[in-house]
Design an enzyme around this catalytic site. Structure first.
Site, PDB file in Angstrom:
ATOM      1  N   SER A 135       0.856  -1.199   0.000  1.00 41.71           N
ATOM      2  CA  SER A 135       0.000   0.000   0.000  1.00 41.71           C
ATOM      3  C   SER A 135       0.881   1.234   0.000  1.00 41.71           C
ATOM      4  CB  SER A 135      -0.876   0.030   1.259  1.00 41.71           C
ATOM      5  OG  SER A 135      -1.546   1.278   1.368  1.00 41.71           O
ATOM      6  N   TYR A 148      -1.941   0.361  10.675  1.00 36.39           N
ATOM      7  CA  TYR A 148      -1.911  -0.099   9.275  1.00 36.39           C
ATOM      8  C   TYR A 148      -0.576   0.282   8.634  1.00 36.39           C
ATOM      9  CZ  TYR A 148      -3.628  -0.807   4.457  1.00 36.39           C
ATOM     10  OH  TYR A 148      -3.809  -1.232   3.159  1.00 36.39           O
TER      11      TYR A 148
HETATM   12  P1  NDP Z   1     -11.386  -5.974   0.447  1.00 38.92           P
HETATM   13  O1  NDP Z   1     -11.814  -5.743   1.862  1.00 38.92           O
HETATM   14  O2  NDP Z   1     -12.387  -5.864  -0.635  1.00 38.92           O
HETATM   15  O3  NDP Z   1     -10.665  -7.381   0.330  1.00 38.92           O
HETATM   16  C1  NDP Z   1      -9.880  -7.919   1.347  1.00 38.92           C
HETATM   17  C2  NDP Z   1      -9.725  -9.409   1.088  1.00 38.92           C
HETATM   18  O4  NDP Z   1      -8.856  -9.959   2.078  1.00 38.92           O
HETATM   19  C3  NDP Z   1     -11.047 -10.147   1.187  1.00 38.92           C
HETATM   20  O5  NDP Z   1     -11.141 -11.080   0.146  1.00 38.92           O
HETATM   21  C4  NDP Z   1     -10.968 -10.832   2.535  1.00 38.92           C
HETATM   22  O6  NDP Z   1     -11.702 -12.065   2.464  1.00 38.92           O
HETATM   23  C5  NDP Z   1      -9.472 -11.125   2.607  1.00 38.92           C
HETATM   24  N1  NDP Z   1      -9.036 -11.371   3.962  1.00 38.92           N
HETATM   25  C6  NDP Z   1      -9.083 -10.544   5.029  1.00 38.92           C
HETATM   26  N2  NDP Z   1      -8.622 -11.156   6.116  1.00 38.92           N
HETATM   27  C7  NDP Z   1      -8.279 -12.423   5.733  1.00 38.92           C
HETATM   28  C8  NDP Z   1      -7.758 -13.542   6.406  1.00 38.92           C
HETATM   29  N3  NDP Z   1      -7.498 -13.505   7.713  1.00 38.92           N
HETATM   30  N4  NDP Z   1      -7.512 -14.656   5.699  1.00 38.92           N
HETATM   31  C9  NDP Z   1      -7.776 -14.717   4.386  1.00 38.92           C
HETATM   32  N5  NDP Z   1      -8.284 -13.690   3.684  1.00 38.92           N
HETATM   33  C10 NDP Z   1      -8.527 -12.551   4.362  1.00 38.92           C
HETATM   34  O7  NDP Z   1     -10.200  -4.925   0.225  1.00 38.92           O
HETATM   35  P2  NDP Z   1      -9.145  -4.756  -0.967  1.00 38.92           P
HETATM   36  O8  NDP Z   1      -9.455  -5.619  -2.103  1.00 38.92           O
HETATM   37  O9  NDP Z   1      -8.990  -3.314  -1.190  1.00 38.92           O
HETATM   38  O10 NDP Z   1      -7.815  -5.255  -0.218  1.00 38.92           O
HETATM   39  C11 NDP Z   1      -6.894  -6.148  -0.791  1.00 38.92           C
HETATM   40  C12 NDP Z   1      -5.489  -5.750  -0.388  1.00 38.92           C
HETATM   41  O11 NDP Z   1      -5.200  -4.476  -0.932  1.00 38.92           O
HETATM   42  C13 NDP Z   1      -5.267  -5.618   1.125  1.00 38.92           C
HETATM   43  O12 NDP Z   1      -4.004  -6.150   1.450  1.00 38.92           O
HETATM   44  C14 NDP Z   1      -5.279  -4.104   1.345  1.00 38.92           C
HETATM   45  O13 NDP Z   1      -4.544  -3.742   2.494  1.00 38.92           O
HETATM   46  C15 NDP Z   1      -4.634  -3.643   0.067  1.00 38.92           C
HETATM   47  N6  NDP Z   1      -4.848  -2.266  -0.312  1.00 38.92           N
HETATM   48  C16 NDP Z   1      -6.105  -1.762  -0.495  1.00 38.92           C
HETATM   49  C17 NDP Z   1      -6.279  -0.440  -0.856  1.00 38.92           C
HETATM   50  C18 NDP Z   1      -7.612   0.183  -1.023  1.00 38.92           C
HETATM   51  O14 NDP Z   1      -7.696   1.426  -1.003  1.00 38.92           O
HETATM   52  N7  NDP Z   1      -8.679  -0.573  -1.223  1.00 38.92           N
HETATM   53  C19 NDP Z   1      -5.114   0.407  -1.127  1.00 38.92           C
HETATM   54  C20 NDP Z   1      -3.854  -0.212  -0.898  1.00 38.92           C
HETATM   55  C21 NDP Z   1      -3.726  -1.502  -0.528  1.00 38.92           C
HETATM   56  P3  NDP Z   1     -12.529 -12.731   3.656  1.00 38.92           P
HETATM   57  O15 NDP Z   1     -13.071 -11.610   4.504  1.00 38.92           O
HETATM   58  O16 NDP Z   1     -13.557 -13.502   2.923  1.00 38.92           O
HETATM   59  O17 NDP Z   1     -11.544 -13.597   4.361  1.00 38.92           O
HETATM   60  C1  8X3 Z   2      -5.132   1.717   1.528  1.00 41.14           C
HETATM   61  C2  8X3 Z   2      -4.805   3.102   1.127  1.00 41.14           C
HETATM   62  O1  8X3 Z   2      -4.486   5.458   1.966  1.00 41.14           O
HETATM   63  O2  8X3 Z   2      -6.200   4.141   3.046  1.00 41.14           O
HETATM   64  O3  8X3 Z   2      -3.991   0.947   1.687  1.00 41.14           O
HETATM   65  O4  8X3 Z   2      -3.888   3.721   3.480  1.00 41.14           O
HETATM   66  S1  8X3 Z   2      -4.849   4.142   2.471  1.00 41.14           S
END
Ligand code: NDP
Ligand code: 8X3
Length: 250
Positions: A135, A148
């Site tokens: 991120s 985070y």
């Molecule tokens: P979502 O919340 O849509 O997806 C998160 C995914 O992670 C879900 O499929 C969830 O599935 C899974 N997950 C969470 N905890 C667990 C666990 N303990 N075991 C297995 N799976 C898990 O968010 P995003 O798609 O945005 O997030 C994906 C990645 O991108 C993350 O690492 C996030 O930190 C990162 N990210 C997101 C940003 C954003 O702005 N959206 C920006 C930068 C990075 P389930 O709950 O079914 O287990």
């Molecule tokens: C998610 C982006 O800006 O909320 O990783 O940290 S931010």
């Protein structure tokens, strides 16, 4: 173990929603057999059906779950460490230690466990790849981001160490660091408060999950000798973690 071992296999964690789900679909379009892992198996199965992949329950915070999941993976050419997320925006002064632990468990130890478990198969493939979703929060700390930020900075360190340790092995290592992406991320961060989650993207055009899936697909499809070490991907409306251009009426 149902994979046809003649086909390249990608494992995508956190594939039940957002970036992980879009990535599973994209990699399937690029010819991978995809093994999808997450906790919400009903949603995972719907994504697996869409991409012709295989859904397996996975909780990356539970070593036994990681072991059971990885035991079903016969072949692994690409591991996408995507499972993760944030909990809350508490300042350090009033930080919720359980939330910090949970974020560390999911983002950092989850990535570590999956990588450790599948590394022998990635090396054995002769042309393996690890792509981790970090991120902008892992590059740039911001007020309220403490837990985070700490977790994603640790993920960045893990990726950099892994890249150095695997030098000379047939495994590439990449980290993709997105900025604001409209997924369920903010809904989870704010404990299901949809109004608060929507405000994060108000008056600006965020990235989509598919935008990041495109990046994963591009990195995965470079020739074997090309290692894209890292990629920071922000919306045009965002120039850093805290600087976002929003329309005036937002
Ligand atoms: P979502 O919340 O849509 O997806 C998160 C995914 O992670 C879900 O499929 C969830 O599935 C899974 N997950 C969470 N905890 C667990 C666990 N303990 N075991 C297995 N799976 C898990 O968010 P995003 O798609 O945005 O997030 C994906 C990645 O991108 C993350 O690492 C996030 O930190 C990162 N990210 C997101 C940003 C954003 O702005 N959206 C920006 C930068 C990075 P389930 O709950 O079914 O287990
Ligand atoms: C998610 C982006 O800006 O909320 O990783 O940290 S931010």
């Amino acid at each position: 173990m149902s994979e046809q071992s003649s086909r390249k296999c990608a494992v995508v964690t956190g594939a039940s929603s957002g970036i992980g789900a879009a990535t599973a679909v994209r990699l399937a379009e690029q010819g991978y057999h995809v093994v999808l892992g997450a906790r919400r198996v009903d949603r995972l199965e719907r994504v697996a059906e869409k991409c012709g992949g295989r859904a397996e329950t996975l909780d990356v915070t539970d070593p036994a779950s990681v072991e059971a999941f990885c035991a079903t993976v016969e072949r692994c050419d690409l591991l996408v460490n995507n499972a993760g997320g944030a909990l809350g925006v508490d300042p350090v002064a009033s930080a919720d230690e359980d939330a910090w632990l949970s974020m560390y468990e999911t983002n950092v130890l989850g990535t570590l466990r999956m990588t450790k478990a599948l590394l022998p198969r990635l090396i054995a493939s002769g042309d393996g790849q690890v792509i981790t979703i970090g991120s902008v929060a892992g590059q740039e700390p911001y007020p309220g981001g403490g837990g985070y930020n700490a977790a994603k900075h640790a993920v960045t360190a893990l990726t950099k160490v892994l890249r150095k340790e695997l030098l000379g092995q047939p495994v590439r290592v990449c980290q993709i660091d997105p900025g604001l992406v409209r997924t369920e991320f903010s809904l989870v961060r704010f404990g299901g408060d949809a109004e608060r989650a929507d405000k994060v993207y108000e008056g600006m055009t965020p990235l989509s999950a598919e935008d990041i899936a495109d990046c994963v697909g591009w990195v995965a499809s470079r020739p074997s000798h090309v290692n894209v070490d890292s990629m920071l991907v922000l919306a045009r409306d965002q120039s850093s973690a805290q600087v976002v251009h929003r329309t005036k009426d937002a």
